[in-house]
Design an enzyme around this catalytic site. Structure first.
Site, PDB file in Angstrom:
ATOM      1  N   TYR A  49       0.782  -1.143  -0.115  1.00 40.29           N
ATOM      2  CA  TYR A  49       0.018   0.058  -0.030  1.00 40.29           C
ATOM      3  C   TYR A  49       0.697   1.253  -0.049  1.00 40.29           C
ATOM      4  O   TYR A  49       0.458   2.283  -0.201  1.00 40.29           O
ATOM      5  CB  TYR A  49      -1.012   0.213   1.381  1.00 40.29           C
ATOM      6  CG  TYR A  49      -1.975  -1.043   1.445  1.00 40.29           C
ATOM      7  CD1 TYR A  49      -2.123  -2.048   0.485  1.00 40.29           C
ATOM      8  CD2 TYR A  49      -2.541  -1.216   2.525  1.00 40.29           C
ATOM      9  CE1 TYR A  49      -2.732  -3.243   0.512  1.00 40.29           C
ATOM     10  CE2 TYR A  49      -3.476  -2.581   2.575  1.00 40.29           C
ATOM     11  CZ  TYR A  49      -3.621  -3.291   1.768  1.00 40.29           C
ATOM     12  OH  TYR A  49      -4.382  -4.229   1.920  1.00 40.29           O
ATOM     13  N   HIS A 107       0.745 -11.776   2.456  1.00 39.54           N
ATOM     14  CA  HIS A 107      -0.194 -10.993   1.891  1.00 39.54           C
ATOM     15  C   HIS A 107      -1.059 -11.923   0.859  1.00 39.54           C
ATOM     16  O   HIS A 107      -2.148 -12.047   0.933  1.00 39.54           O
ATOM     17  CB  HIS A 107       0.299  -9.725   1.131  1.00 39.54           C
ATOM     18  CG  HIS A 107      -0.726  -8.571   0.896  1.00 39.54           C
ATOM     19  ND1 HIS A 107      -0.482  -7.313   0.653  1.00 39.54           N
ATOM     20  CD2 HIS A 107      -1.905  -8.805   0.723  1.00 39.54           C
ATOM     21  CE1 HIS A 107      -1.347  -6.796   0.591  1.00 39.54           C
ATOM     22  NE2 HIS A 107      -2.343  -7.589   0.687  1.00 39.54           N
TER      23      HIS A 107
HETATM   24  N1  LIG Z   1      -5.249  -8.864   2.283  1.00 34.89           N
HETATM   25  C1  LIG Z   1      -5.626  -8.462   1.168  1.00 34.89           C
HETATM   26  O1  LIG Z   1      -5.479  -9.015   0.201  1.00 34.89           O
HETATM   27  C2  LIG Z   1      -6.579  -7.084   0.978  1.00 34.89           C
HETATM   28  C3  LIG Z   1      -7.267  -7.043  -0.317  1.00 34.89           C
HETATM   29  C4  LIG Z   1      -7.978  -5.493  -0.370  1.00 34.89           C
HETATM   30  C5  LIG Z   1      -8.051  -4.883   0.759  1.00 34.89           C
HETATM   31  N2  LIG Z   1      -7.681  -5.026   2.011  1.00 34.89           N
HETATM   32  C6  LIG Z   1      -7.630  -4.483   3.127  1.00 34.89           C
HETATM   33  O2  LIG Z   1      -8.995  -4.013   3.570  1.00 34.89           O
HETATM   34  C7  LIG Z   1      -9.279  -2.876   3.493  1.00 34.89           C
HETATM   35  C8  LIG Z   1     -10.601  -2.647   3.061  1.00 34.89           C
HETATM   36  O3  LIG Z   1     -10.885  -2.868   1.889  1.00 34.89           O
HETATM   37  P1  LIG Z   1     -11.085  -2.069   0.592  1.00 34.89           P
HETATM   38  O4  LIG Z   1     -10.440  -0.606   0.832  1.00 34.89           O
HETATM   39  O5  LIG Z   1     -10.912  -2.695  -0.635  1.00 34.89           O
HETATM   40  O6  LIG Z   1     -12.740  -1.913   0.508  1.00 34.89           O
HETATM   41  P2  LIG Z   1     -14.108  -1.536   1.500  1.00 34.89           P
HETATM   42  O7  LIG Z   1     -13.456  -0.913   2.863  1.00 34.89           O
HETATM   43  O8  LIG Z   1     -15.082  -2.340   1.346  1.00 34.89           O
HETATM   44  O9  LIG Z   1     -14.637  -0.254   0.874  1.00 34.89           O
HETATM   45  C9  LIG Z   1     -13.880   1.005   0.573  1.00 34.89           C
HETATM   46  C10 LIG Z   1     -14.600   2.123  -0.226  1.00 34.89           C
HETATM   47  O10 LIG Z   1     -16.109   2.348   0.345  1.00 34.89           O
HETATM   48  C11 LIG Z   1     -16.401   3.528   0.643  1.00 34.89           C
HETATM   49  N3  LIG Z   1     -17.018   3.673   1.955  1.00 34.89           N
HETATM   50  C12 LIG Z   1     -16.347   3.763   3.104  1.00 34.89           C
HETATM   51  N4  LIG Z   1     -17.514   3.609   4.148  1.00 34.89           N
HETATM   52  C13 LIG Z   1     -18.683   3.698   3.360  1.00 34.89           C
HETATM   53  C14 LIG Z   1     -19.843   3.905   3.812  1.00 34.89           C
HETATM   54  N5  LIG Z   1     -20.471   3.735   4.942  1.00 34.89           N
HETATM   55  N6  LIG Z   1     -20.979   3.878   3.011  1.00 34.89           N
HETATM   56  C15 LIG Z   1     -20.441   3.645   1.683  1.00 34.89           C
HETATM   57  N7  LIG Z   1     -19.357   3.888   1.247  1.00 34.89           N
HETATM   58  C16 LIG Z   1     -18.297   3.716   2.087  1.00 34.89           C
HETATM   59  C17 LIG Z   1     -14.773   4.209   0.936  1.00 34.89           C
HETATM   60  O11 LIG Z   1     -14.929   5.672   0.082  1.00 34.89           O
HETATM   61  P3  LIG Z   1     -14.273   6.733   1.026  1.00 34.89           P
HETATM   62  O12 LIG Z   1     -12.975   6.330   1.413  1.00 34.89           O
HETATM   63  O13 LIG Z   1     -14.059   7.789   0.026  1.00 34.89           O
HETATM   64  O14 LIG Z   1     -15.305   7.066   2.262  1.00 34.89           O
HETATM   65  C18 LIG Z   1     -13.917   3.448  -0.298  1.00 34.89           C
HETATM   66  O15 LIG Z   1     -14.378   3.660  -1.409  1.00 34.89           O
HETATM   67  C19 LIG Z   1      -8.544  -2.054   2.611  1.00 34.89           C
HETATM   68  O16 LIG Z   1      -8.225  -0.646   2.959  1.00 34.89           O
HETATM   69  C20 LIG Z   1      -7.161  -3.042   2.991  1.00 34.89           C
HETATM   70  O17 LIG Z   1      -6.513  -2.394   4.456  1.00 34.89           O
HETATM   71  C21 LIG Z   1      -6.668  -6.348   2.115  1.00 34.89           C
END
Ligand SMILES: NC(=O)c1ccc[n+]([C@@H]2O[C@H](COP(=O)([O-])OP(=O)(O)OC[C@H]3O[C@@H](n4cnc5c(N)ncnc54)[C@H](OP(=O)(O)O)[C@@H]3O)[C@@H](O)[C@H]2O)c1
Length: 277
Positions: A49, A107
């Site tokens: 990241y 990861h």
């Molecule tokens: N281990 C892995 O392989 C892996 C893969 C993917 C992700 N991750 C981890 O998981 C975390 C979360 O996954 P992600 O970032 O892919 O997706 P997510 O948390 O499912 O979604 C984030 C998105 O949703 C929006 N959002 C946040 N709160 C909201 C709400 N209450 N209502 C509507 N929309 C909302 C955010 O926008 P805004 O920010 O503009 O509010 C952003 O665009 C990542 O940040 C990372 O730390 C790990």
């Protein structure tokens, strides 16, 4: 304070954590600092990241005591070789500007490369040296977890997997739970896509006076997973954290789980074949 759950290693995690993907630089550090102020204590970063520095800066600037926070990072697939993995973990600690990290995860298993057990041995050594307090994995299937157990006798504290209503992961959740492995949910909001406009979710949201995002997070918590929602704004950070106060009925959980589908992954990242470096 959020309720907590405990892994077989004794690691105690809050039922909701904070995702930091795309929160980089000064703006990213500011967003993470606001998340800490809002009450998040589990911060999920990764070498990939490019924001371990921003997360570490937010932790260092915070008035919340370091020992109350859990900083978690991840080893990228290109560094599964033992010596490279050790150096990568050392670099993560340096970049964070912290004395140690609380949790370090592999990861992706990258099974075609076949070096994840070697990487796991490096994580065990890093834990034994005190560079990291506890260790885990992401995107591990039962066969990968069995291989770690058979070849090292050490099971991860955490398995972080894709988990949201389109991909509920009932079997992996049960497999992890039977071994005392805590399951963290990545992309728990489905990255804010059409999932949040599903009528089944809207119905539960209106019954609880909650938002669709809160309902999806409460659903993950009810199923025993730790969602890691990412949000940049204060408003959404606080909205998501408040999901811990929402208790869904079994029928509501079942109605949301019914949105699941075999091809429900967001980007076809099946760890049996998908590799990331
Ligand atoms: N281990 C892995 O392989 C892996 C893969 C993917 C992700 N991750 C981890 O998981 C975390 C979360 O996954 P992600 O970032 O892919 O997706 P997510 O948390 O499912 O979604 C984030 C998105 O949703 C929006 N959002 C946040 N709160 C909201 C709400 N209450 N209502 C509507 N929309 C909302 C955010 O926008 P805004 O920010 O503009 O509010 C952003 O665009 C990542 O940040 C990372 O730390 C790990």
């Amino acid at each position: 304070m959020l309720p907590t759950v405990t892994a077989h290693t004794g690691l105690e995690l809050p039922v909701i954590g904070f995702g930091t993907y795309r929160l980089t630089g000064d703006e990213g550090a500011d967003a993470v600092a606001r998340a800490i102020d809002a009450g998040y204590t589990l911060l999920d970063t990764a070498v990939g990241y490019e924001n371990e520095g921003a997360v570490g800066a937010a932790v260092r600037r915070s008035s919340v005591p370091r020992e109350s926070l859990i900083v978690s990072s991840k080893l990228p697939g290109r560094h599964h070789a033992y010596a490279e993995a050790i150096a990568t973990i050392e670099e993560s600690v340096f970049r964070s500007g912290l004395d140690y990290l609380d949790l370090y995860l592999i990861h992706w298993p990258n099974p075609k490369e076949g070096r994840y057990v070697e990487a796991w041995e490096a994580l065990i050594a890093a834990r034994d040296r005190g560079l990291v307090r506890d260790i885990g994995v992401c995107n591990f299937l039962p066969e990968h977890l069995d291989a770690l157990d058979e070849r090292t006798g050490v099971l991860p504290a955490v398995n972080q997997i894709e988990l949201h209503p389109y991909f509920p992961q009932a079997e992996q959740l049960a497999f992890d739970a039977a071994r005392g492995i805590l399951t963290q949910a990545w992309s728990p909001l489905g990255r804010g896509n059409d999932l949040l406009s599903q009528p089944a979710i809207a119905a539960v949201a209106s019954a609880h006076g909650a938002t669709p995002g809160q309902v999806v997070l409460a659903w993950a918590v009810a199923r025993g997973a730790i969602p890691l929602p990412k949000a940049a704004s204060d408003e959404r950070q606080r909205e998501n954290l408040a999901a811990a106060d929402i208790a869904l009925t079994d029928a509501e959980v079942a109605a949301i789980t019914a949105l699941g589908r075999a091809d429900g992954r967001l980007a076809r990242q099946d760890p049996a074949v998908y590799q990331e470096f």
